[in-house]
Structure formats: C-alpha cells, structure tokens
Enzyme design. Sequence first.
Site: not given
Length: 805
Positions: A350, A472-475
Amino acid sequence: MKKYGHFSKDGREFIVTRPETPRPWFNYLFNDVYHALVSQTGGGYSYYKDPKYYRLLRYDHLSTDRPGRYLFLKDRATGAVWSANWQPMRQELESWECRHGLGYTTITSTHKSVRATITYLVTQRDPVELWHVRIKNVGRSRRTVQAFPCVEFVAGDVALELHYRNILMLYNEAHYDEKLQAILVTKFPFKAIHKPGAGFFAASFEPKRYELHRDTFMGRYHGDGDLPAGLTDGLTSRPVRGEDLVGVLQGEFTLKPDEEAEFVVALGITDDPNEIPRLLKTYRSPDAAKAELLAIKAYWQKQVERLMVKTPDANFDLMVNAWGKYQLEAITHWRGTSHYHGAEGGLGFRDTAQDVEGLLSVELQIARAKLEKLLFYQYKSGHAVSGFSDIEGTWENQGVAGVIRKADVAVWLPYSVVSYVKETGDTAFLKKVIPFHDGDSATVYEHILRAVRYLWGARGGHGLPLIGHADWNDAYDHVGIRGKGESVWLAMALARACRQIGALATFLKDEKVADEMRERYDALVKIINAEGWDGQWYLAAYNDDGLKIGSDKNTEGKVPLNSQTWAILSEVVPSERLPAILDKIDHYLDTEYGPALFLPSYTHFNPAIGRVTAFAEGTKENAAVFSHACAFKVVADCFIKRGDKAYETFNKLMPMSPAKQDHERYKVEPYVWAEYVIGPGSRDRFGEGAFTWNTGTTPWMFIAATEWILGARREFGGLLIDPCLPRWWKQAWIRRPFRGAVYEISIENPRGVQSGVERITVDGVAQEGPLIAPHGDGKVHRVEVVMGTPRAKAPKREAVASHSG
C-alpha cells in the site's frame, strides 16, 4: 528556542551548524540499485537492491548514530588524531559544518590547522558511493597528515546478523587485493538460495597499510568516543576470516601552507565480483567524482524545474519544488528501510501504491514500472500481499509477523490505476494482461475489479469490510484477530474505490460495470451511515465482540480522524452531518501541529483492540499527530472548498512550520516530512517529531499541494484547473507537465476567495469551463486563471469526484 541549522539562500541545501543534533539528521543518496543513508556526521549505512539482504555497512542505532563513513586524520609529527566528521571521537573541532543537498552531503571541518572537506554521493547508475575528500593545510608550517577512511561491514543479511551476530561473523571473509589496490569483502553462502554480494572499499591514493580486523582496529573493550587503537598502534595489513570486519586504508600527504590534496574513496557492493575492476576504473578518481556530482546536480535542477510552483509562501514552494519532491523520489526508490528501521527489507504494497500516485506527474516511467509490479503482487482472489522483496518474495512467505494479513492493501490498487489513466490518457494499459502472484492472468481492468469485488465479498455482520489484522491503522491489530471485526474506515475507502472505478467505467462506456459500482457505492453509503455513525461522528471499527471503537461510549480513542476525513473523500457523509464532523476535526482534534489521530490517548493495554493501546500516550498510532492522516485532511478540505483550512493544516505539517522551529523540542530533520509528531497525550514530549523520510505523508502532500491547493488536477478528459487557495493568496503559479505538453498556469485571486474559477484562457484564448483538453504537442502553453464566481458550467460532479488524491 534552540536551532541547529538553516536552509541555504536558495533552499537547495540544509546547512547543519552543530554536529550534536537532537537526533541524527539524514540525507538519502541513491540511484536505482544502491542507497546510502548519510547523517550529518557521516553515520548510517548502505545497501544494494534490498536493505535486508544486501546490507553493506553496519549501523547500530540512531541513538548513537554510529558506525558510519569516517575519515580519521593524524598529524604524523605530533601523533594527534581526530575525526574530520566529529563522530565517533566527538572532539571539539575548531569549525564544523554539514550541508545536505539534493543528491549529496558535504561535511567540512577544521582542526589543528587542517581543513578537511568530505562530499558523499552515490553514482548515477552503479552500486557505488564516492567520498570526494580535500585536505588543506591552513596553517603556516609544512605538515604531514595521515588519512584513514574507515567503515564497518555487514556484507550480507542484516536481519540474521542482528539475531546471530556471533554465528554470522564466522562466514565473513575480507582481504586486500594488491592488483586492484582494494579491500574486498563477502560472506560465504550458508544456504542453497544464498547469493552473497561482493563488497569493495578503495581509494585513489596508494594505501601504505590497511586494516580488516574490527577488534584489532578498535581495541579491546573499545568504548564510545574512544580513540581507535589501530590509529596509535598501527594497522596490521592482514586478511581476515570469521571475524567482525572493518575497512581502513592509510594514506599520507605532505602539504605546504595553503596546499591542498584531494582523493576519492570508492565504496560499493555487487552480486558479480567480475564487475569490481570496471567499477573502480570508472569511478576511482577525483575527476570522476566531480563529473558525477555535476551530473547529479544537473539532474536535480531539472527535476526541480519540471514541475514547479510559486506562491506567497516560500516554505510551501521549497517543500513542493525541492525537499518534498526529493523525499518522494527517494522513498519511491527505497521505501523498505530507514534509519529507525532495524532490518526490514522489501516494499510495502500500500505504501508503494500511494508513492505511485505521487510520482505520476514527475517520474511517469518509474511510476508505471512500480504499478505493474504491484499488479503482479495481487492475488487472483483480488486481495494482495502486504509487502514484497524482489529477492526473497512476499512478506507473507517470509513469515514477517506484524505486517501481514492487513485488510486494506487491495483498496489502494484501483486508486493508482485510475490515477495513471487520468495522468496519461492511456486506456490501452487497462487491456494489458498481467499475471497474478498465485497464478492465472487478467487485464489490468480485471485486476482492479477483482480488488473491489474481493473487499465487497469480505464483509462482516454489520455489512462493513472485515478488518483482519488491521486496516490503515496497523496498530488495530487485535480488533479483528478472530475474523469478525469490521472497519468503518475501510468501508469508506471501498466506497471511494467503487466511485472511482464507476467513473472510469462510464468514461469507457462500460455501463454494466458502471451500474455495478454505483449499486455497491449506494449500498455502502447506507451501511456506513447506519452502522458507522455514532451520533456526532463516524466510528473507526467494530471489534470481534461487536464493541465500537472510536465511539463516544469509549473513555479513550474517540473521534478517529480518518473516518471523518474519508467520509468526505468518499462522499458518504450527508450534508446535514458534515458540520458535526468538521467541528470535531477543527475544535476537538486540532493542535498547533495538526489534528491528532484520535483523542484521548489510550493509557492501558486492551487486548480486544491491539498494540495501539500499548504505545506510549501520543506516540505512533496512539493519538499522535499522524502526518499521513493529516494529509488526508488537507485533501478533504480542498474537496469541500475549505482553502483556508487546507492551507492551515499544510502549514502546520511542514517541517519549517513555526511550531517546529525549536529544534531541541522537535528533534528530527527540519527539511523533510515526518511520519508523526508526538501528540498532546504525552506528558513531556508533545511536539517531538518522529520517523522521518519513509512516510505516506510524502506522496499525499505532494498531491495535496499540486492537484488540490493549486488545483492542476488530472482527469480522464484532460487537466482540470480547480484551485483551492487560502483567501490571503492573491496569486500563485504552477508549471505542470501533462500528456506530452507543459502548462504554465498563472492564478489570480483578486477577490480573496477560497475556490471557484471565474475565467480561464489558454494561450490567450478564452476557455469554456475549467477542463483543458490535452494538447500533446510538446509545447509550453500559458494558462491564465482568475478566481471568483464561475461563469461557465462546471464539469459533472462524477468526473470531479473521482479524484486522484
């Protein structure tokens, strides 16, 4: 307020005036096959093709900024020793300066009446970096100065080295080749698939002695800042096998007062040892280094001028024309590593997709090659890999924990393909057949259809896309770890993809696909507004247990910024709800550095959400001012014609913004985009920058500036002129290459409006509407724009909405 440097008068160099910056301040020196990360004192590392597999130099950590590419100097008469770089000995020098430029870094220091200048650069094409060194006697008496260029080698897989250094060093071998007058280093292969590179280190002077044994050179129990033992005891000039490696060469120069000596150091690595003689013959001379530097400067001058802007804000111009553009090209080439990453290799899928969009207007051929590679790394299901290395394969196959099984990777592919078609008009590309990574082939058009169809089919109980191990927020890595969690943001991203593909299908007169995309988009709008709305703002997600993430019912992690901005970008927010989410963005999330990712920060680990709750408050995805997300906000502001707000956030994000001028507080490089600034949840570190260079902020901010604020935006039918300026900008200018012609666009804003084009002329001829049909004639065309109330009918909303941001 403490400062450690400033820009040169023309802005093309950042001049570091003190060596002990709060964090190492890096430059990226690179070509298509080789990358050198060089700090203000020469710290950092280099590699060939892949930052993990073919790592050439060792770099322990940014907290010490060591080891590096050092030049030790020794006065033969007195025995005094110092480092021209300042590191690693860190003595007080009489003068010191570092200049980071576009494609080079120069360190100049004076000590004991000897001035040393080191210019680091990477050649235009080959896997070679050069140090052009000049040593001048600025004293009044004759001097004999010994010079010791020095590096520490990894020469292999750095990830394995970090885990098993005591074992990996046993594969090392280095010797001095008398015929080549060069140090040659390698690691013996220890797996059938292992293809070790061949490193080399040489100088244009004839070395008197050399050293390869690290422990011998450094000395027993060598400590930080200690004088290397080899500089007092002498170099041993012995080959090495099975030990940690250094490369040290000894030269000697006798200089009369005001006399200067110069030499070149050539450092590199290749997978073909037979190439080394040619590389040394080509580059091991001062004349060759000077010629390469001139060519590099000429290249970047051309790049600066190819797409160029002039506005009332000099800092905006500097980031768009020079440093932001340089950063964009650097990370597009070498996205897989940075000085704060230990040993990761390859490229994120991405990340690369977004880099492609940013690069289209300045390096089209590179963008096309990257795009075709992304299409290959898509699965036939429509999903895609999380990341890949051309040497070692996909991250999934490598078993890279923590960065795989992300749900959103496929959604970025349609954006890149649609943007490519808009930029080029090349609809034939859509018919090109490209294989999938796991077998079968299909046209590019089919590839992007499979992406949205896959995401549409992978939805949960609320009708929202499954989040998998993250969006999108990996965490948010535990939100859907059991396969039930859903992402509101990804639903918006999918709606945006459906809208863009629908517009493409309409342009292609493919009514069947256009109808399919419209139906799915309409369904997503209903689902998002029914299931994703929390009363005053949009949620981030539902976890595996059906609990809301980002809700007013939560005590922490409320008002996720991305869900608010992407509600605008995807056009899912009804007009009556828009004021509410803008109020939260502008007044709840905003700070002097830009809006936080959400607020308040998490303070305790929650295994039902993930590591976002374990990060220190205000850091990384735990409510930092995350620049990538703020860049989404800038484009969203322009989308709804909030020129003042778009510029306000753009200005806050810039590394030279007023809030970041205390370098002791901000800490990181004040000339490139940072991934984030530590947010207000941090008790002591609010305002500290982190993770520079490799960030998705870079392409999005370039697009935000050129296509949205200045409004020279690619569309299927041509170049749309749709500026969205702050009211106080009375004029602006952009040179924009587009489909075989160049457009020099002058924008006048006499009434101080934020948007709207009253009239437009092209080469003196009045234009009906803001869409310029492509000329494709290789010429420069003058476009004059006056902002105000539009006189001509605007293009259909569908075309405008299918933006490239």
